[in-house]
Scaffold this motif. Structure first.
Motif, mmCIF file in Angstrom:
data_model
loop_
_atom_site.group_PDB
_atom_site.id
_atom_site.type_symbol
_atom_site.label_atom_id
_atom_site.label_comp_id
_atom_site.label_asym_id
_atom_site.label_seq_id
_atom_site.Cartn_x
_atom_site.Cartn_y
_atom_site.Cartn_z
ATOM 1 N N PHE A 139 44.212 38.282 41.446
ATOM 2 C CA PHE A 139 44.955 39.331 40.745
ATOM 3 C C PHE A 139 44.318 40.708 40.921
ATOM 4 C CE2 PHE A 139 47.281 35.931 38.792
ATOM 5 C CZ PHE A 139 48.508 36.508 38.500
ATOM 6 N N THR A 140 43.004 40.772 41.055
ATOM 7 C CA THR A 140 42.392 42.082 41.316
ATOM 8 C C THR A 140 42.796 42.596 42.688
ATOM 9 O OG1 THR A 140 40.363 41.000 42.119
ATOM 10 C CG2 THR A 140 40.399 41.705 39.817
ATOM 11 N N THR B 165 46.628 43.586 42.500
ATOM 12 C CA THR B 165 46.899 44.891 41.890
ATOM 13 C C THR B 165 46.431 46.030 42.793
ATOM 14 O OG1 THR B 165 44.822 44.671 40.638
ATOM 15 C CG2 THR B 165 46.866 44.070 39.511
ATOM 16 N N MET C 25 50.329 41.938 35.004
ATOM 17 C CA MET C 25 49.531 41.732 33.799
ATOM 18 C C MET C 25 50.295 40.894 32.772
ATOM 19 S SD MET C 25 46.725 43.279 34.533
ATOM 20 C CE MET C 25 45.814 43.618 33.046
ATOM 21 N N LEU D 199 50.194 37.364 33.911
ATOM 22 C CA LEU D 199 48.856 36.794 33.787
ATOM 23 C C LEU D 199 48.519 36.440 32.343
ATOM 24 C CD1 LEU D 199 46.211 36.118 35.327
ATOM 25 C CD2 LEU D 199 45.476 38.463 34.880
ATOM 26 N N SER E 121 45.606 46.257 27.954
ATOM 27 C CA SER E 121 45.091 46.387 29.322
ATOM 28 C C SER E 121 45.440 47.731 29.962
ATOM 29 C CB SER E 121 45.645 45.253 30.197
ATOM 30 O OG SER E 121 47.049 45.378 30.360
ATOM 31 N N ILE F 295 41.265 43.245 34.479
ATOM 32 C CA ILE F 295 41.603 41.835 34.725
ATOM 33 C C ILE F 295 40.352 40.972 34.632
ATOM 34 C CG2 ILE F 295 42.428 40.222 36.475
ATOM 35 C CD1 ILE F 295 44.283 42.436 37.470
#
Length: 804
Positions: free
Chosen positions: A322-323, A326, A632, A635, A645, A687
Motif C-alpha cells: 500500500f505504501t 499510494t 485508505m 485498507l 489518516s 499507512i
C-alpha cells in the motif's frame, strides 16, 4: 493470504530469483537503447487549437525556432583586424554542418539600381577581407544607411552586433546537434580569446541543446550520488555490508527496469523522465528498510530465522504494497493529464514504483533465506539510545501536551494559509537555469540590446490569392510592424514589407529617408525594379539567400503573409496579457471580414504548454487525493480512520505551499509537481503507523493508549530512518543546476520532514482523541480481528513452531 505468499516465496525462492535475474538481463538490453528527447512541444496536447495552428503555420513556412544568435559588444567592430577576423568567423561558421545560412554584417546584402537593365542588383556590401581600413570605414558608412539592418544586426546606441545563424531543424532535432553546438561554441570561444571580447550565444537551438546535455549529465551524477548516499545511510543504520549490498541490488534492478520501461513504452529521456531512476533509488530504499528492520526485530524477539522471514512478509507485505501503491498513485495520476511529457512521466514512474515493490518482495526474502541469521551487532540499531529518547519525547508530547501540540499546529497552518495567498503562477523559457549561468546572462544580453530572441510568428491571411502584394495589405503590414516595434518586449518584425521598403530605398539611390512602403505613384516606376537580379553573388550564395529570406515570408499563393518577431522571455503570466493588449489594436488594422490574423510560434506554444502542465498538475493532485482516500478506506474500512489518516498529510502540503508563498517561490510545473509526489510518498508513513497500530491492538486487549505507545516505539524508529533516507535522497536534487529540479528537491524534503513530524505527533494524538469511538467501532464490527488465525497452520507447513 500474506502467509500463503510468504510460503510461496520461500518455497520457490530459487526459481523466482532466476526468473528475476533473467528478466533484469532482458531489461538491461532494452535500457542500453534509451535516447534523449529533443521535442520542445511535448507539453501541449496534439489536438489543442494552438498546436494545430502551429502545425498549419509550419506546413506553409517551415518551423520557427531554428535561429542561433551570436553577439558581441565593442567599439572596434569596424577596425581592420577585428572586422577581418569577424568575417573569418562568419566563413568558418558557414562551414559547420547543419548551418544553412547566416545573416550578419560581413554578408550584408545591398541593393543597387541599374538603370540600363531596370533591375535592382543584390550583392554583398563587403565582398572580401582584403579591404584597407579606409575602405572598411567607407563601406561601414554605407551599411549604416541601410535601415533594413538597424536593430536587427546592430544596435547603434550600445555598440552591440548580432549574427543570426540559421540551422537545419532536422539535425537539431537529433543527437547530432550536440556536436554542432560544440563546434560553434569552440569557434566563438577562439574568437573571444583572440580579441578579449566576450562572445554571447543564444537562441532556441542552443538553449535546447545545452539543457539536454545538462539533463543527461545530471541524470548520471544524481544516480551515482543517490546510490552512494543511501548506501552510506543504510550502513550507518544497519552496520551491515550485507544489508547495504542487498538494498543496493534491489534499487539497481529497479533503475534498470525504469530505464528499460522508457524504451519499451516508446518514450525518450526528458527533464522529467530523467529524474525517475534517481526517484526509484529514493523510493526503493524505504522498502528495504521496512523489510529488513521487521526481519531484524522479529529475529531479535524469538531467534527463529524462518519465523522472522514469514512474519516479515506477512506484516510488511501489506504495508509495502500500500505504501508503494499510494506513491505510484501520486506519480501515476499524471498520465491522466493532457500533457504528453507529464503522461510519460506518470506512466513510467507509476509502473516502476510497483515494479520496485515486486522486486523487493521477491529478492529480499529469497536472499535472506540463504544467508545466515543476523548477528547481534547487526540488530543493535533497534536499541538506538538517542532515537529512543526522541521517541520518548514524542510520546510525552502526545500524551501530556496534546493541546499545545494542536495549538502550535494551528498557528503554523494559519501562517501557511496566509502565505498561500501570496502564491503566483508563472513560468519562463529559461525558468530552471540559474541567473548566473552563461546561458541566462547571454539571453539577457540579447534582450537588452535586441529585445530578445524568443520566436513569435504572426500569420496574416488575406483570404484571397496574391492578396499579400496588394498595396493595401502592404500598408497594413507596415502598420502592424510599427505597432509591434513600439512595444518594449518585441524586436523589429521581419516581413515581406521590410524587403519592399529596402527596395524602395535602393531605387532612390540608397536614400534612407525613402525606406518606406511605396505609394501608388512610386509603384509605377518601381515595379520593374522589384524583379531583383542576383549580381556579385559570393561563393556562399548570400545574395541568393537574401531573396530566399524575403520569399519565405509569403506562402506559394501569396495569400498568407508571415511576420516574424523576436521577443523577450516575458514569462507565461505576462505573455497572454501582451497578446490580449495587442488583439484589439491588430483587429483595428486588419478587419476580420477580409483578414484573419493568427499569433503562433514557439513562444505561444510554450505559454500554452505551461498552462496545460500547471492545470494538469492541479487536477492530478485532486485525483491522487481521491484515489489515495479510496485506498485508505479499503485498507481500514472506517471513515474515522480515513479522516485520521488524511489530516497529518494535508498539513505538510499546506505548510509547503505557505513557505513557497512567503519566500516567493512561484507555482510552475516543477513546483506544482512537488505536491502530488510528496502526497504519494508522505502517506506511506501514515499507512506504516496505522497498519502496525491495527496489528498490535488485539495484542493489547484493545487498549488504545498502550497500543499507541507501542506503535510509536516500534514504527517510530523505521519511520525516522526512512524519512531521513527520503530527505537525503530528495535533497540531492536541490544541488541541480535546474531551478525546477532544485525546488523539487528541497520542497519535497521539507514536506516529508513535516509529514514525519505530524505522523508521529498529530496522528497518534488524533487516535487518542477518538479513542472511545474507535473502541466502540472495534467491538461492534470486530474491526481489530487477530491477523494470526491461520498462522500456526501456515507456519507448520514450513516446519516452524509458532507457539509463544
Amino acid at each position: 493470504m500474506w502467509q500463503r505468499l510468504a510460503g510461496f516465496v520461500l518455497k520457490f525462492r530459487l526459481p523466482l530469483l532466476l526468473l528475476l535475474l533473467i528478466a533484469t538481463g532482458v531489461m538491461a538490453i532494452f535500457a542500453t537503447r534509451v535516447e534523449m528527447s529533443y521535442d520542445y512541444v511535448a507539453t501541449i496536447p496534439h489536438d489543442n487549437p494552438k498546436f494545430l495552428e502551429y502545425q498549419k503555420f509550419k506546413e506553409k513556412f517551415g518551423g520557427d525556432g531554428n535561429m542561433l544568435v551570436l553577439g558581441v559588444q565593442t567599439d572596434k567592430f569596424f577596425q581592420e583586424d577585428f572586422f577581418r577576423d569577424y568575417m573569418k568567423l562568419n566563413q568558418d561558421l558557414k562551414k559547420v554542418s547543419a548551418v544553412e545560412s547566416i545573416l550578419s554584417v560581413p554578408v550584408a546584402i545591398n541593393l543597387v539600381k541599374n538603370d540600363s537593365t531596370q533591375k535592382l542588383e543584390a550583392g554583398l556590401l563587403f565582398k572580401d577581407s582584403s579591404y584597407t581600413q579606409a575602405q572598411i570605414d567607407s563601406l561601414a558608412g554605407v551599411f549604416r544607411t541601410l535601415l533594413f539592418y538597424k536593430d536587427r544586426l546592430y544596435n547603434a546606441e550600445t555598440g552591440a552586433y548580432m549574427m543570426a545563424i540559421y540551422v537545419n531543424k532536422d539535425v537539431f532535432n537529433s543527437p547530432k546537434r550536440t556536436a554542432v553546438v560544440a563546434e560553434i561554441t569552440k569557434l566563438a570561444k577562439a574568437f573571444e580569446e583572440k580579441h578579449h571580447t566576450e562572445v554571447h550565444l543564444s537562441g532556441l537551438p542552443l538553449i535546447r541543446t545545452v539543457m539536454a546535455v545538462k539533463v543527461a549529465d545530471e541524470l548520471k551524477l544524481f544516480l551515482k550520488i543517490s546510490f552512494l548516499l543511501t548506501g552510506l545511510i543504510l550502513f550507518l543504520f544497519f552496520r551491515s555490508f550485507g544489508a547495504v549490498l542487498m538494498s543496493m541490488v534491489v534499487v539497481a534492478i529497479g533503475v534498470i527496469w525504469s530505464v528499460a520501461t522508457i524504451v519499451l513504452m516508446g518514450y525518450k529521456i526528458t527533464l522529467l523522465t530523467g529524474l525517475i531512476p534517481s526517484l526509484i533509488v529514493v523510493i526503493g530504499i524505504p522498502n528495504c528498510v521496512y523489510f529488513l528492520s521487521k526481519y531484524h526485530a522479529e529475529y531479535a524477539r524469538h531467534g527463529n530465522k524462518t519465523k522472522a522471514l514469514v512474519r516479515m512478509i506477512q506484516r510488511m507485505g501489506i504495508v509495502t504494497l500500500f505504501t508503494n501503491l499510494t506513491a505510484a498513485i501520486g506519480f501515476g495520476v499524471f498520465c491522466f493529464t493532457n500533457s504528453a511529457i507529464l503522461k510519460e512521466f506518470g506512466v513510467v514512474a507509476g509502473l516502476n514504483i510497483m515494479f520496485i515493490f515486486l522486486i523487493s518482495f521477491i529478492f529480499l526474502p529469497s536472499v535472506l533465506s540463504f544467508l545466515p541469521p543476523p548477528k547481534t551487532k547487526h540488530i543493535n540499531y533497534l536499541e538506538n539510545g538517542f532515537l529512543g529518547k526522541v521517541l520518548d519525547f514524542l510520546i510525552t508530547l502526545v500524551f501530556k501536551y496534546r493541546k499545545p501540540v494542536y495549538l502550535f499546529t494551528g498557528i503554523v497552518v494559519i501562517g501557511a494559509l496566509v502565505g498561500m495567498t501570496r502564491l503566483k503562477s508563472v513560468g519562463y523559457m529559461l525558468d530552471d537555469i540559474p541567473k548566473t549561468d552563461k546561458l541566462y546572462t547571454d539571453l539577457k544580453f540579447f534582450e537588452n540590446n535586441f529585445k530578445g530572441v524568443m520566436p513569435l510568428e504572426i500569420a496574416v491571411d488575406t483570404k484571397r490569392k496574391n492578396g499579400v502584394v496588394s498595396l493595401q495589405t502592404l500598408n497594413k503590414l507596415d502598420e502592424l510592424t510599427k505597432l509591434i516595434e513600439s512595444q518594449s518586449d518585441f524586436a523589429r518584425p521581419l516581413s515581406i514589407v521590410e524587403g519592399i521598403k529596402f527596395a524602395k530605398q535602393a531605387y532612390y539611390n540608397g536614400d534612407s529617408s525613402n525606406y518606406a512602403v511605396p505609394n501608388q505613384f512610386d509603384l509605377g516606376f518601381l515595379a520593374p525594379y522589384l524583379r531583383m537580379k542576383q549580381a556579385n553573388t559570393s561563393a556562399n550564395g548570400s545574395a541568393t539567400n537574401f531573396s530566399k529570406l524575403l520569399s519565405s515570408f509569403m506562402d506559394s499563393t501569396k495569400q498568407v503573409a508571415r511576420v516574424s518577431v523576436n521577443m523577450k522571455d516575458v514569462g507565461s503570466q505576462r505573455l497572454p496579457l501582451l497578446m490580449d493588449s495587442l488583439a484589439p489594436k491588430v483587429t483595428a488594422i486588419f478587419d476580420t471580414a477580409h483578414y484573419k490574423v493568427t499569433f503562433t510560434g514557439t513562444s505561444i506554444i510554450f505559454q500554452e504548454g505551461t498552462r496545460f502542465i500547471i492545470n494538469g498538475l492541479t487536477e492530478s493532485i485532486l485525483l491522487a487525493f481521491v484515489l489515495i482516500m479510496v485506498c485508505m478506506l479499503y485498507l481500514f474500512r472506517s471513515w474515522r480512520m480515513l479522516l485520521i489518516s488524511l489530516i497529518p498529510n494535508i498539513i505538510p502540503l499546506i505548510v509547503t505551499a505557505g513557505v513557497m508563498g512567503w519566500i516567493g517561490v512561484a507555482l510552475k510545473p516543477s513546483t506544482v509537481l512537488v505536491f502530488s509526489v510528496a502526497l504519494g510518498i508522505a502517506i506511506d508513513v501514515t499507512i506504516r503507523f496505522l497498519v502496525n497500530f491495527k496489528q498490535e491492538l488485539p495484542r493489547h486487549d484493545l487498549d488504545i493508549s498502550a497500543t499507541v505507545k507501542q506503535t510509536i516505539h516500534e514504527t517510530g524508529l523505521s519511520i525516522i530512518y526512512t524519512s531521513m533516507i527520503l530527505f537525503a535522497g530528495f535533497m540531492i536534487f536541490s544541488f541541480s543546476e535546474f531551478g525546477g529540479t532544485k525546488a523539487l528537491g528541497w520542497l519535497t524534503s521539507l514536506t516529508l520532514v513535516v509529514a514525519m513530524i505530524t505522523n508521529l505527533t498529530i496522528l497518534p494524538a488524533l487516535l487518542l482523541w477518538m479513542e472511545k469511538a474507535l473502541l466502540k467501532k472495534a467491538r461492534r464490527k470486530e474491526l481489530w480481528t487477530a491477523l494470526d488465525e491461520e498462522q500456526d497452520i501456515e507456519m507448520s507447513k514450513l516446519g516452524v513452531d509458532d507457539s509463544e
